[in-house]
Design a protein around this motif. Structure first.
Motif, mmCIF file in Angstrom:
data_model
loop_
_atom_site.group_PDB
_atom_site.id
_atom_site.type_symbol
_atom_site.label_atom_id
_atom_site.label_comp_id
_atom_site.label_asym_id
_atom_site.label_seq_id
_atom_site.Cartn_x
_atom_site.Cartn_y
_atom_site.Cartn_z
ATOM 1 N N ASP A 169 21.878 18.501 41.013
ATOM 2 C CA ASP A 169 22.280 18.919 39.781
ATOM 3 C C ASP A 169 21.837 20.476 39.607
ATOM 4 O O ASP A 169 22.673 21.351 38.948
ATOM 5 C CB ASP A 169 21.798 18.165 38.546
ATOM 6 C CG ASP A 169 22.596 16.761 38.447
ATOM 7 O OD1 ASP A 169 23.854 16.702 39.119
ATOM 8 O OD2 ASP A 169 22.070 15.838 37.783
ATOM 9 N N ASN A 170 20.573 20.728 39.503
ATOM 10 C CA ASN A 170 20.012 22.003 39.492
ATOM 11 C C ASN A 170 20.696 23.128 40.285
ATOM 12 O O ASN A 170 20.946 24.097 39.776
ATOM 13 C CB ASN A 170 18.383 21.915 39.383
ATOM 14 C CG ASN A 170 17.870 23.227 38.866
ATOM 15 O OD1 ASN A 170 17.942 23.544 37.765
ATOM 16 N ND2 ASN A 170 17.460 23.884 39.997
ATOM 17 N N TRP A 197 10.459 18.245 52.963
ATOM 18 C CA TRP A 197 11.950 18.652 52.492
ATOM 19 C C TRP A 197 12.150 19.476 51.489
ATOM 20 O O TRP A 197 11.366 19.654 50.456
ATOM 21 C CB TRP A 197 12.736 17.116 52.602
ATOM 22 C CG TRP A 197 12.159 16.386 51.438
ATOM 23 C CD1 TRP A 197 11.255 15.511 51.675
ATOM 24 C CD2 TRP A 197 12.665 16.137 50.202
ATOM 25 N NE1 TRP A 197 10.884 14.641 50.536
ATOM 26 C CE2 TRP A 197 11.933 15.094 49.331
ATOM 27 C CE3 TRP A 197 13.746 16.618 49.441
ATOM 28 C CZ2 TRP A 197 12.121 14.494 48.328
ATOM 29 C CZ3 TRP A 197 13.986 16.222 48.221
ATOM 30 C CH2 TRP A 197 13.174 15.188 47.460
ATOM 31 N N GLN A 198 13.239 20.330 51.708
ATOM 32 C CA GLN A 198 13.614 21.182 50.647
ATOM 33 C C GLN A 198 15.127 21.141 50.382
ATOM 34 O O GLN A 198 15.953 21.020 50.991
ATOM 35 C CB GLN A 198 13.406 22.730 51.419
ATOM 36 C CG GLN A 198 11.888 22.774 51.922
ATOM 37 C CD GLN A 198 11.932 24.371 52.557
ATOM 38 O OE1 GLN A 198 12.518 24.605 53.398
ATOM 39 N NE2 GLN A 198 10.786 25.018 52.043
ATOM 40 N N VAL A 199 15.358 21.417 48.871
ATOM 41 C CA VAL A 199 16.486 21.651 48.438
ATOM 42 C C VAL A 199 16.969 23.280 48.035
ATOM 43 O O VAL A 199 16.064 23.937 47.359
ATOM 44 C CB VAL A 199 16.694 20.729 47.071
ATOM 45 C CG1 VAL A 199 18.258 21.187 46.710
ATOM 46 C CG2 VAL A 199 16.808 19.203 47.553
ATOM 47 N N GLN A 200 17.741 23.644 48.728
ATOM 48 C CA GLN A 200 17.837 25.313 48.464
ATOM 49 C C GLN A 200 19.479 25.546 48.295
ATOM 50 O O GLN A 200 20.231 24.639 48.346
ATOM 51 C CB GLN A 200 17.825 25.908 50.190
ATOM 52 C CG GLN A 200 16.339 25.844 50.413
ATOM 53 C CD GLN A 200 16.338 26.512 52.155
ATOM 54 O OE1 GLN A 200 17.328 26.252 52.778
ATOM 55 N NE2 GLN A 200 15.313 27.225 52.462
ATOM 56 N N GLY A 233 16.056 18.462 33.823
ATOM 57 C CA GLY A 233 16.144 17.956 35.133
ATOM 58 C C GLY A 233 14.736 18.202 36.076
ATOM 59 O O GLY A 233 14.190 17.324 36.840
ATOM 60 N N LEU A 234 14.295 19.491 36.022
ATOM 61 C CA LEU A 234 12.907 19.550 37.116
ATOM 62 C C LEU A 234 11.735 18.918 36.384
ATOM 63 O O LEU A 234 10.966 18.584 37.260
ATOM 64 C CB LEU A 234 12.944 21.071 37.276
ATOM 65 C CG LEU A 234 13.882 22.077 37.789
ATOM 66 C CD1 LEU A 234 13.585 23.337 38.002
ATOM 67 C CD2 LEU A 234 14.222 21.293 39.342
ATOM 68 N N SER A 252 11.733 31.283 44.126
ATOM 69 C CA SER A 252 12.842 31.848 43.468
ATOM 70 C C SER A 252 12.872 33.304 43.470
ATOM 71 O O SER A 252 11.434 33.735 42.977
ATOM 72 C CB SER A 252 13.530 31.174 42.472
ATOM 73 O OG SER A 252 14.786 31.585 42.245
ATOM 74 N N ALA A 253 13.720 34.179 43.383
ATOM 75 C CA ALA A 253 13.563 35.392 42.972
ATOM 76 C C ALA A 253 15.281 35.702 42.318
ATOM 77 O O ALA A 253 16.125 35.027 42.815
ATOM 78 C CB ALA A 253 13.501 36.504 44.120
ATOM 79 N N PRO A 254 15.113 36.747 41.239
ATOM 80 C CA PRO A 254 16.769 36.852 40.842
ATOM 81 C C PRO A 254 17.761 37.346 41.848
ATOM 82 O O PRO A 254 17.540 38.030 42.535
ATOM 83 C CB PRO A 254 16.367 37.932 39.823
ATOM 84 C CG PRO A 254 14.967 37.927 39.268
ATOM 85 C CD PRO A 254 14.286 37.314 40.769
ATOM 86 N N GLY A 255 18.822 36.729 41.659
ATOM 87 C CA GLY A 255 20.014 36.801 42.527
ATOM 88 C C GLY A 255 19.818 36.432 44.196
ATOM 89 O O GLY A 255 20.634 36.756 45.126
ATOM 90 N N GLN A 256 18.759 35.835 44.316
ATOM 91 C CA GLN A 256 18.382 35.157 45.635
ATOM 92 C C GLN A 256 18.419 33.690 45.919
ATOM 93 O O GLN A 256 17.614 33.150 46.788
ATOM 94 C CB GLN A 256 17.100 35.840 46.286
ATOM 95 C CG GLN A 256 17.342 37.321 46.224
ATOM 96 C CD GLN A 256 15.892 37.893 46.841
ATOM 97 O OE1 GLN A 256 15.226 37.479 47.653
ATOM 98 N NE2 GLN A 256 15.456 39.142 46.365
ATOM 99 N N GLY A 257 19.019 32.925 45.114
ATOM 100 C CA GLY A 257 19.074 31.629 45.203
ATOM 101 C C GLY A 257 17.694 30.871 44.698
ATOM 102 O O GLY A 257 16.525 31.570 44.260
ATOM 103 N N CYS A 258 17.693 29.596 45.082
ATOM 104 C CA CYS A 258 16.296 29.098 44.602
ATOM 105 C C CYS A 258 15.954 27.891 45.819
ATOM 106 O O CYS A 258 16.905 27.311 46.642
ATOM 107 C CB CYS A 258 16.526 28.219 43.428
ATOM 108 S SG CYS A 258 15.055 27.077 42.866
ATOM 109 N N THR A 259 14.692 27.708 45.973
ATOM 110 C CA THR A 259 14.253 26.688 47.173
ATOM 111 C C THR A 259 13.031 25.716 46.234
ATOM 112 O O THR A 259 12.064 26.420 45.998
ATOM 113 C CB THR A 259 13.665 27.308 48.243
ATOM 114 O OG1 THR A 259 14.669 28.137 48.960
ATOM 115 C CG2 THR A 259 13.063 26.267 49.332
#
Length: 270
Positions: A169-170, A197-200, A233-234, A252-259
Protein backbone atom coordinates in the motif's frame (compact mmCIF):
# COMPACT_ATOMS: atom_id res chain seq x y z
CA UNK A 1 38.71 -36.86 41.42
CA UNK A 2 36.40 -36.95 44.39
CA UNK A 3 32.66 -37.45 43.61
CA UNK A 4 30.32 -34.55 44.22
CA UNK A 5 28.88 -34.67 47.70
CA UNK A 6 25.26 -35.73 47.98
CA UNK A 7 22.73 -32.97 48.71
CA UNK A 8 22.48 -32.32 52.40
CA UNK A 9 19.29 -32.54 54.38
CA UNK A 10 19.41 -28.79 54.93
CA UNK A 11 19.49 -28.21 51.15
CA UNK A 12 16.46 -30.46 50.68
CA UNK A 13 14.66 -28.58 53.40
CA UNK A 14 15.46 -25.21 51.80
CA UNK A 15 14.22 -26.47 48.43
CA UNK A 16 11.01 -27.71 49.98
CA UNK A 17 10.52 -24.27 51.55
CA UNK A 18 11.39 -22.25 48.45
CA UNK A 19 9.25 -24.21 45.99
CA UNK A 20 5.86 -23.27 47.46
CA UNK A 21 6.98 -19.65 47.65
CA UNK A 22 8.06 -19.73 44.01
CA UNK A 23 4.75 -21.29 42.97
CA UNK A 24 2.81 -18.69 44.95
CA UNK A 25 4.81 -15.89 43.33
CA UNK A 26 4.18 -17.38 39.88
CA UNK A 27 0.43 -17.59 40.57
CA UNK A 28 0.46 -13.95 41.71
CA UNK A 29 2.25 -12.88 38.52
CA UNK A 30 -0.27 -14.79 36.40
CA UNK A 31 -3.13 -13.01 38.17
CA UNK A 32 -1.46 -9.63 37.55
CA UNK A 33 -0.95 -10.53 33.88
CA UNK A 34 -4.60 -11.55 33.57
CA UNK A 35 -5.63 -8.22 35.09
CA UNK A 36 -3.44 -6.34 32.63
CA UNK A 37 -4.95 -8.29 29.74
CA UNK A 38 -8.46 -7.48 30.95
CA UNK A 39 -7.53 -3.79 31.19
CA UNK A 40 -6.08 -3.99 27.69
CA UNK A 41 -9.32 -5.52 26.39
CA UNK A 42 -11.35 -2.75 28.02
CA UNK A 43 -9.10 -0.16 26.38
CA UNK A 44 -9.56 -1.78 22.97
CA UNK A 45 -13.33 -1.85 23.41
CA UNK A 46 -13.27 1.86 24.29
CA UNK A 47 -11.27 2.59 21.15
CA UNK A 48 -13.43 0.49 18.87
CA UNK A 49 -16.79 1.67 20.21
CA UNK A 50 -16.85 4.62 22.58
CA UNK A 51 -14.37 6.82 20.74
CA UNK A 52 -16.02 6.15 17.40
CA UNK A 53 -19.38 7.54 18.52
CA UNK A 54 -18.30 11.22 18.20
CA UNK A 55 -16.82 10.45 14.78
CA UNK A 56 -20.07 8.88 13.65
CA UNK A 57 -21.90 12.03 14.71
CA UNK A 58 -19.52 14.23 12.73
CA UNK A 59 -19.69 12.12 9.58
CA UNK A 60 -23.48 11.77 9.87
CA UNK A 61 -24.33 15.40 10.58
CA UNK A 62 -21.89 17.05 8.19
CA UNK A 63 -23.93 16.14 5.07
CA UNK A 64 -27.09 17.26 6.86
CA UNK A 65 -25.47 20.58 7.70
CA UNK A 66 -24.38 20.97 4.08
CA UNK A 67 -27.95 20.33 2.93
CA UNK A 68 -29.30 22.79 5.50
CA UNK A 69 -26.98 25.50 4.24
CA UNK A 70 -28.05 24.77 0.68
CA UNK A 71 -31.74 25.01 1.58
CA UNK A 72 -31.10 28.25 3.45
CA UNK A 73 -29.83 29.71 0.19
CA UNK A 74 -26.30 30.51 1.30
CA UNK A 75 -24.39 31.73 -1.75
CA UNK A 76 -21.21 33.39 -2.88
CA UNK A 77 -18.13 33.69 -0.70
CA UNK A 78 -20.06 32.66 2.41
CA UNK A 79 -21.14 29.41 0.74
CA UNK A 80 -17.59 28.67 -0.41
CA UNK A 81 -16.20 29.30 3.05
CA UNK A 82 -18.85 27.08 4.67
CA UNK A 83 -18.08 24.31 2.18
CA UNK A 84 -14.39 24.61 2.98
CA UNK A 85 -15.09 24.27 6.72
CA UNK A 86 -17.27 21.21 6.13
CA UNK A 87 -14.60 19.62 3.95
CA UNK A 88 -12.00 20.08 6.70
CA UNK A 89 -14.36 18.49 9.22
CA UNK A 90 -14.96 15.48 7.00
CA UNK A 91 -11.27 15.05 6.25
CA UNK A 92 -10.37 15.27 9.94
CA UNK A 93 -13.04 12.71 10.85
CA UNK A 94 -11.75 10.28 8.21
CA UNK A 95 -8.20 10.75 9.44
CA UNK A 96 -9.22 10.17 13.05
CA UNK A 97 -11.06 7.03 12.01
CA UNK A 98 -7.94 5.80 10.23
CA UNK A 99 -5.84 6.53 13.30
CA UNK A 100 -8.19 4.53 15.50
CA UNK A 101 -8.09 1.65 13.01
CA UNK A 102 -4.30 1.77 13.11
CA UNK A 103 -4.09 1.70 16.90
CA UNK A 104 -6.50 -1.24 16.99
CA UNK A 105 -4.52 -3.12 14.36
CA UNK A 106 -1.18 -2.64 16.13
CA UNK A 107 -2.70 -3.52 19.52
CA UNK A 108 -4.30 -6.63 18.05
CA UNK A 109 -0.99 -7.75 16.56
CA UNK A 110 0.75 -7.35 19.91
CA UNK A 111 -1.88 -9.55 21.54
CA UNK A 112 -2.11 -12.13 18.76
CA UNK A 113 -0.38 -15.44 19.62
CA UNK A 114 2.37 -16.25 17.16
CA UNK A 115 1.67 -19.45 15.26
CA UNK A 116 4.73 -19.74 13.07
CA UNK A 117 4.67 -22.09 10.13
CA UNK A 118 6.22 -22.47 6.72
CA UNK A 119 4.94 -19.66 4.48
CA UNK A 120 5.81 -18.96 0.85
CA UNK A 121 6.46 -15.22 0.69
CA UNK A 122 6.12 -15.22 -3.09
CA UNK A 123 2.66 -16.80 -3.02
CA UNK A 124 1.45 -14.54 -0.24
CA UNK A 125 2.77 -11.50 -2.11
CA UNK A 126 0.74 -12.49 -5.17
CA UNK A 127 -2.38 -12.81 -3.01
CA UNK A 128 -1.78 -9.43 -1.35
CA UNK A 129 -1.26 -7.80 -4.73
CA UNK A 130 -4.53 -9.31 -6.01
CA UNK A 131 -6.37 -7.88 -2.99
CA UNK A 132 -4.83 -4.45 -3.60
CA UNK A 133 -5.82 -4.51 -7.28
CA UNK A 134 -9.38 -5.46 -6.34
CA UNK A 135 -9.58 -2.42 -4.05
CA UNK A 136 -7.52 -0.07 -6.25
CA UNK A 137 -8.11 -0.63 -9.98
CA UNK A 138 -5.39 1.94 -10.70
CA UNK A 139 -2.94 -0.68 -9.49
CA UNK A 140 -3.30 -2.35 -12.88
CA UNK A 141 -1.20 0.48 -14.31
CA UNK A 142 1.71 -0.43 -12.04
CA UNK A 143 4.52 -2.58 -13.37
CA UNK A 144 4.74 -5.30 -10.73
CA UNK A 145 7.74 -7.60 -10.25
CA UNK A 146 7.31 -10.46 -7.80
CA UNK A 147 9.46 -13.54 -7.16
CA UNK A 148 8.72 -16.48 -9.44
CA UNK A 149 10.41 -19.09 -7.23
CA UNK A 150 9.15 -19.93 -3.73
CA UNK A 151 10.59 -17.91 -0.84
CA UNK A 152 10.12 -20.12 2.25
CA UNK A 153 9.88 -18.30 5.55
CA UNK A 154 9.02 -19.41 9.05
CA UNK A 155 6.37 -16.84 9.87
CA UNK A 156 3.00 -16.21 11.46
CA UNK A 157 0.66 -15.68 8.49
CA UNK A 158 -1.62 -13.38 10.50
CA UNK A 159 1.37 -11.05 10.98
CA UNK A 160 3.16 -11.43 7.66
CA UNK A 161 0.07 -10.74 5.53
CA UNK A 162 -0.77 -7.29 7.01
CA UNK A 163 2.94 -6.47 6.91
CA UNK A 164 3.08 -7.16 3.17
CA UNK A 165 -0.18 -5.32 2.61
CA UNK A 166 1.16 -2.25 4.43
CA UNK A 167 4.38 -2.24 2.39
CA UNK A 168 2.55 -2.68 -0.92
CA UNK A 169 0.00 0.00 0.00
CA UNK A 170 2.80 2.39 0.89
CA UNK A 171 4.68 1.70 -2.36
CA UNK A 172 1.49 2.11 -4.40
CA UNK A 173 0.48 5.36 -2.70
CA UNK A 174 3.78 7.10 -3.38
CA UNK A 175 4.43 5.73 -6.88
CA UNK A 176 1.02 5.86 -8.55
CA UNK A 177 1.58 9.45 -9.69
CA UNK A 178 4.64 8.47 -11.73
CA UNK A 179 4.36 8.14 -15.55
CA UNK A 180 5.40 4.46 -15.30
CA UNK A 181 4.95 3.34 -11.68
CA UNK A 182 6.94 0.26 -10.63
CA UNK A 183 6.78 -1.89 -7.52
CA UNK A 184 9.00 -4.91 -6.98
CA UNK A 185 9.58 -7.54 -4.33
CA UNK A 186 13.01 -9.11 -4.42
CA UNK A 187 14.27 -11.86 -2.15
CA UNK A 188 17.78 -13.17 -1.49
CA UNK A 189 18.66 -16.28 0.49
CA UNK A 190 21.32 -15.70 3.16
CA UNK A 191 23.66 -18.23 4.79
CA UNK A 192 22.08 -20.31 7.51
CA UNK A 193 18.53 -20.18 6.19
CA UNK A 194 17.83 -16.46 6.68
CA UNK A 195 16.34 -14.27 3.95
CA UNK A 196 16.68 -10.65 2.93
CA UNK A 197 13.76 -9.27 0.98
CA UNK A 198 13.00 -5.80 -0.28
CA UNK A 199 9.97 -3.87 -1.46
CA UNK A 200 11.03 -1.17 -3.92
CA UNK A 201 9.13 1.55 -5.75
CA UNK A 202 9.99 4.43 -8.05
CA UNK A 203 7.77 6.93 -6.27
CA UNK A 204 8.41 10.40 -4.90
CA UNK A 205 10.71 9.19 -2.14
CA UNK A 206 11.48 11.12 1.01
CA UNK A 207 14.31 12.67 2.98
CA UNK A 208 16.64 9.77 3.74
CA UNK A 209 17.93 11.44 6.90
CA UNK A 210 14.42 11.25 8.36
CA UNK A 211 13.51 7.85 6.93
CA UNK A 212 13.65 6.13 10.31
CA UNK A 213 10.84 8.33 11.61
CA UNK A 214 8.24 6.86 9.25
CA UNK A 215 8.00 3.68 11.32
CA UNK A 216 6.52 5.61 14.22
CA UNK A 217 2.76 5.49 14.63
CA UNK A 218 1.06 8.49 12.95
CA UNK A 219 4.38 9.78 11.60
CA UNK A 220 4.33 11.36 8.14
CA UNK A 221 7.01 12.94 5.94
CA UNK A 222 4.57 14.38 3.38
CA UNK A 223 1.68 16.80 3.76
CA UNK A 224 -1.79 15.30 3.96
CA UNK A 225 -2.83 17.50 1.05
CA UNK A 226 -0.29 15.62 -1.09
CA UNK A 227 -0.89 12.05 0.10
CA UNK A 228 -3.73 10.71 2.17
CA UNK A 229 -3.36 8.30 5.06
CA UNK A 230 -3.00 8.38 8.83
CA UNK A 231 0.67 7.39 9.14
CA UNK A 232 -0.13 3.84 10.22
CA UNK A 233 1.05 1.41 7.53
CA UNK A 234 4.79 1.39 8.20
CA UNK A 235 4.18 1.21 11.96
CA UNK A 236 2.15 -1.94 11.31
CA UNK A 237 4.97 -3.33 9.16
CA UNK A 238 7.59 -2.66 11.82
CA UNK A 239 5.43 -4.16 14.58
CA UNK A 240 4.91 -7.36 12.56
CA UNK A 241 8.63 -7.56 11.76
CA UNK A 242 9.79 -7.13 15.35
CA UNK A 243 7.30 -9.66 16.68
CA UNK A 244 8.86 -12.24 14.38
CA UNK A 245 12.46 -11.37 15.08
CA UNK A 246 13.04 -9.54 11.78
CA UNK A 247 14.83 -6.25 11.18
CA UNK A 248 13.28 -3.63 8.90
CA UNK A 249 14.80 -0.46 7.46
CA UNK A 250 13.82 2.15 4.88
CA UNK A 251 16.16 3.85 2.43
CA UNK A 252 14.99 6.70 0.23
CA UNK A 253 15.80 10.06 -1.29
CA UNK A 254 13.51 12.72 -2.76
CA UNK A 255 12.51 11.79 -6.29
CA UNK A 256 14.37 8.46 -6.17
CA UNK A 257 11.75 6.09 -4.84
CA UNK A 258 11.89 4.02 -1.70
CA UNK A 259 13.36 0.67 -0.66
CA UNK A 260 12.19 -1.17 2.45
CA UNK A 261 14.63 -3.92 3.44
CA UNK A 262 13.61 -6.80 5.71
CA UNK A 263 16.15 -9.22 7.18
CA UNK A 264 14.16 -12.32 8.08
CA UNK A 265 15.65 -14.74 10.61
CA UNK A 266 16.45 -18.36 9.88
CA UNK A 267 14.15 -21.03 11.31
CA UNK A 268 14.91 -21.93 14.91
CA UNK A 269 16.98 -25.06 15.30
CA UNK A 270 15.06 -28.18 16.25
Amino acid sequence: MMPDPAPSASADSALATDLPQALALLAQREQELAALRASHDDWLRALSHDLRAPLRHITSYTPLLRETLHVAGLQGADAQEAEQFLGVMEQAARRMGGMLDGVLQVAGMLREPQRRQSVDLAQMAAEVRAALLAAEPAGEQVQWELPLAPVPLQAAPELLRPMLAALFDNAFKFSRGQPMPRISLQAQALPGGAWRWQVQDNGVGCDGARAGQVFGLFQRLHRESEFDGAGVGLAVAQTAARLQGADIALHSAPGQGCTVTVDWPAPAAG
